[in-house]
Design a protein around this motif. Structure first.
Motif, mmCIF file in Angstrom:
data_model
loop_
_atom_site.group_PDB
_atom_site.id
_atom_site.type_symbol
_atom_site.label_atom_id
_atom_site.label_comp_id
_atom_site.label_asym_id
_atom_site.label_seq_id
_atom_site.Cartn_x
_atom_site.Cartn_y
_atom_site.Cartn_z
ATOM 1 N N PHE A 9 0.838 -1.194 0.000
ATOM 2 C CA PHE A 9 0.000 0.000 0.000
ATOM 3 C C PHE A 9 0.874 1.246 0.000
ATOM 4 N N ASP A 10 0.259 2.409 -0.137
ATOM 5 C CA ASP A 10 0.979 3.676 -0.165
ATOM 6 C C ASP A 10 1.198 4.179 1.256
ATOM 7 N N GLY A 11 2.426 4.049 1.739
ATOM 8 C CA GLY A 11 2.758 4.465 3.093
ATOM 9 C C GLY A 11 2.834 5.969 3.274
ATOM 10 N N ASP A 12 2.865 6.726 2.183
ATOM 11 C CA ASP A 12 2.867 8.184 2.288
ATOM 12 C C ASP A 12 1.456 8.742 2.410
ATOM 13 N N THR A 34 3.012 -4.009 3.814
ATOM 14 C CA THR A 34 4.185 -3.164 3.682
ATOM 15 C C THR A 34 3.889 -1.982 2.771
ATOM 16 N N PRO A 35 4.387 -0.806 3.145
ATOM 17 C CA PRO A 35 4.270 0.326 2.227
ATOM 18 C C PRO A 35 5.146 0.062 0.998
ATOM 19 N N TRP A 36 4.690 0.481 -0.157
ATOM 20 C CA TRP A 36 5.491 0.242 -1.356
ATOM 21 C C TRP A 36 6.831 0.958 -1.283
ATOM 22 N N GLN A 37 6.880 2.044 -0.508
ATOM 23 C CA GLN A 37 8.104 2.817 -0.402
ATOM 24 C C GLN A 37 9.215 2.027 0.303
ATOM 25 N N ARG A 38 8.857 1.004 1.070
ATOM 26 C CA ARG A 38 9.856 0.194 1.786
ATOM 27 C C ARG A 38 9.965 -1.221 1.229
ATOM 28 N N ALA A 39 9.146 -1.543 0.251
ATOM 29 C CA ALA A 39 9.125 -2.902 -0.299
ATOM 30 C C ALA A 39 10.180 -3.078 -1.387
ATOM 31 N N GLY A 45 7.835 -8.477 -8.106
ATOM 32 C CA GLY A 45 7.353 -8.482 -9.487
ATOM 33 C C GLY A 45 6.385 -7.354 -9.782
ATOM 34 N N VAL A 46 6.603 -6.209 -9.141
ATOM 35 C CA VAL A 46 5.684 -5.072 -9.242
ATOM 36 C C VAL A 46 6.457 -3.834 -9.681
ATOM 37 N N ARG A 47 5.869 -3.080 -10.596
ATOM 38 C CA ARG A 47 6.449 -1.802 -11.012
ATOM 39 C C ARG A 47 5.994 -0.705 -10.047
ATOM 40 N N GLN A 48 6.874 0.259 -9.821
ATOM 41 C CA GLN A 48 6.558 1.359 -8.910
ATOM 42 C C GLN A 48 5.317 2.118 -9.356
ATOM 43 N N GLU A 49 5.141 2.313 -10.648
ATOM 44 C CA GLU A 49 3.976 3.048 -11.154
ATOM 45 C C GLU A 49 2.675 2.377 -10.718
ATOM 46 N N ARG A 50 2.667 1.066 -10.767
ATOM 47 C CA ARG A 50 1.452 0.356 -10.357
ATOM 48 C C ARG A 50 1.248 0.465 -8.850
ATOM 49 N N PRO A 117 -2.506 16.224 1.100
ATOM 50 C CA PRO A 117 -2.112 16.447 -0.295
ATOM 51 C C PRO A 117 -1.136 15.389 -0.813
ATOM 52 N N ASP A 118 -0.337 14.778 0.077
ATOM 53 C CA ASP A 118 0.578 13.712 -0.341
ATOM 54 C C ASP A 118 -0.157 12.480 -0.848
ATOM 55 N N CYS A 119 -1.427 12.353 -0.497
ATOM 56 C CA CYS A 119 -2.227 11.195 -0.911
ATOM 57 C C CYS A 119 -2.699 11.294 -2.359
ATOM 58 N N ALA A 120 -2.653 12.478 -2.911
ATOM 59 C CA ALA A 120 -3.156 12.665 -4.278
ATOM 60 C C ALA A 120 -2.302 11.881 -5.269
ATOM 61 N N LEU A 121 -2.982 11.229 -6.201
ATOM 62 C CA LEU A 121 -2.287 10.494 -7.250
ATOM 63 C C LEU A 121 -1.775 11.455 -8.299
ATOM 64 N N PRO A 122 -0.655 11.137 -8.935
ATOM 65 C CA PRO A 122 -0.210 11.978 -10.039
ATOM 66 C C PRO A 122 -1.285 12.007 -11.126
ATOM 67 N N GLU A 123 -1.413 13.119 -11.815
ATOM 68 C CA GLU A 123 -2.442 13.280 -12.844
ATOM 69 C C GLU A 123 -2.414 12.167 -13.876
ATOM 70 N N THR A 124 -1.248 11.777 -14.342
ATOM 71 C CA THR A 124 -1.166 10.748 -15.379
ATOM 72 C C THR A 124 -1.622 9.405 -14.864
ATOM 73 N N ALA A 125 -1.362 9.103 -13.576
ATOM 74 C CA ALA A 125 -1.775 7.813 -13.013
ATOM 75 C C ALA A 125 -3.279 7.736 -12.884
ATOM 76 N N SER A 126 -3.925 8.803 -12.401
ATOM 77 C CA SER A 126 -5.366 8.733 -12.205
ATOM 78 C C SER A 126 -6.105 8.739 -13.533
ATOM 79 N N ARG A 127 -5.586 9.461 -14.533
ATOM 80 C CA ARG A 127 -6.244 9.470 -15.835
ATOM 81 C C ARG A 127 -6.010 8.186 -16.602
ATOM 82 N N GLY A 128 -4.857 7.554 -16.368
ATOM 83 C CA GLY A 128 -4.527 6.356 -17.131
ATOM 84 C C GLY A 128 -5.155 5.092 -16.598
ATOM 85 N N SER A 129 -5.878 5.167 -15.496
ATOM 86 C CA SER A 129 -6.464 3.974 -14.887
ATOM 87 C C SER A 129 -7.712 3.532 -15.583
#
Length: 129
Positions: A9-12, A34-39, A45-50, A117-129
């Motif tokens: 999950f997103d630990g930030d 585990t937060p993805w930031q520490r995984a 087998g996971v990309r950071q973008e996902r 505000p740190d919880c907000a997804l980057p614009e490209t990630a939220s639009r690309g879903s």
């Protein structure tokens, strides 16, 4: 080598962290969290973008489930009545509705209780879903 599933999950994100802590206390899933930031995402087998875009359930065999289906897998791991709830979330049309609700929550998590505000997804990630 994983010996049990891992919820990534997103630990930030305050909302995500609080939600995972509530699930650990109330639902008691049989997994590591585990937060993805520490995984070690490469080992999982996971990309950071996902990992930034959605919660992930990674099985010991290497299968990766994201979003609402990760939540369904988490619930099914808990046993008891939660197993039934999780199983229902994997079946159409509930699966489709759950995916829509998950995306709505994920895209707006910075507006939810505990969100920042740190919880907000980057614009490209939220639009690309």
């Amino acid at each position: 080598m994983l010996t049990r599933p891992v919820l990534v999950f997103d630990g930030d994100c305050g909302f995500c962290t609080a939600a995972v802590r509530v699930l650990e206390r109330k639902v008691r899933p049989r997994c590591a969290t585990t937060p993805w930031q520490r995984a070690d995402l490469a080992a999982l087998g996971v990309r950071q973008e996902r990992a930034r875009r959605e919660v992930l359930w990674v099985t010991p065999a290497g299968a990766v489930h994201g979003g609402a289906q990760a939540v369904a897998k988490l619930l099914m791991s808990a046993g008891s009545g939660w197993r039934i709830v999780g199983a229902v979330l994997t079946l159409p049309p509930t699966r489709w509705a759950a995916a829509g609700v998950y995306r709505l929550i994920a895209d707006n998590r910075h507006r939810l209780p505990g969100g920042t505000p740190d919880c907000a997804l980057p614009e490209t990630a939220s639009r690309g879903s």
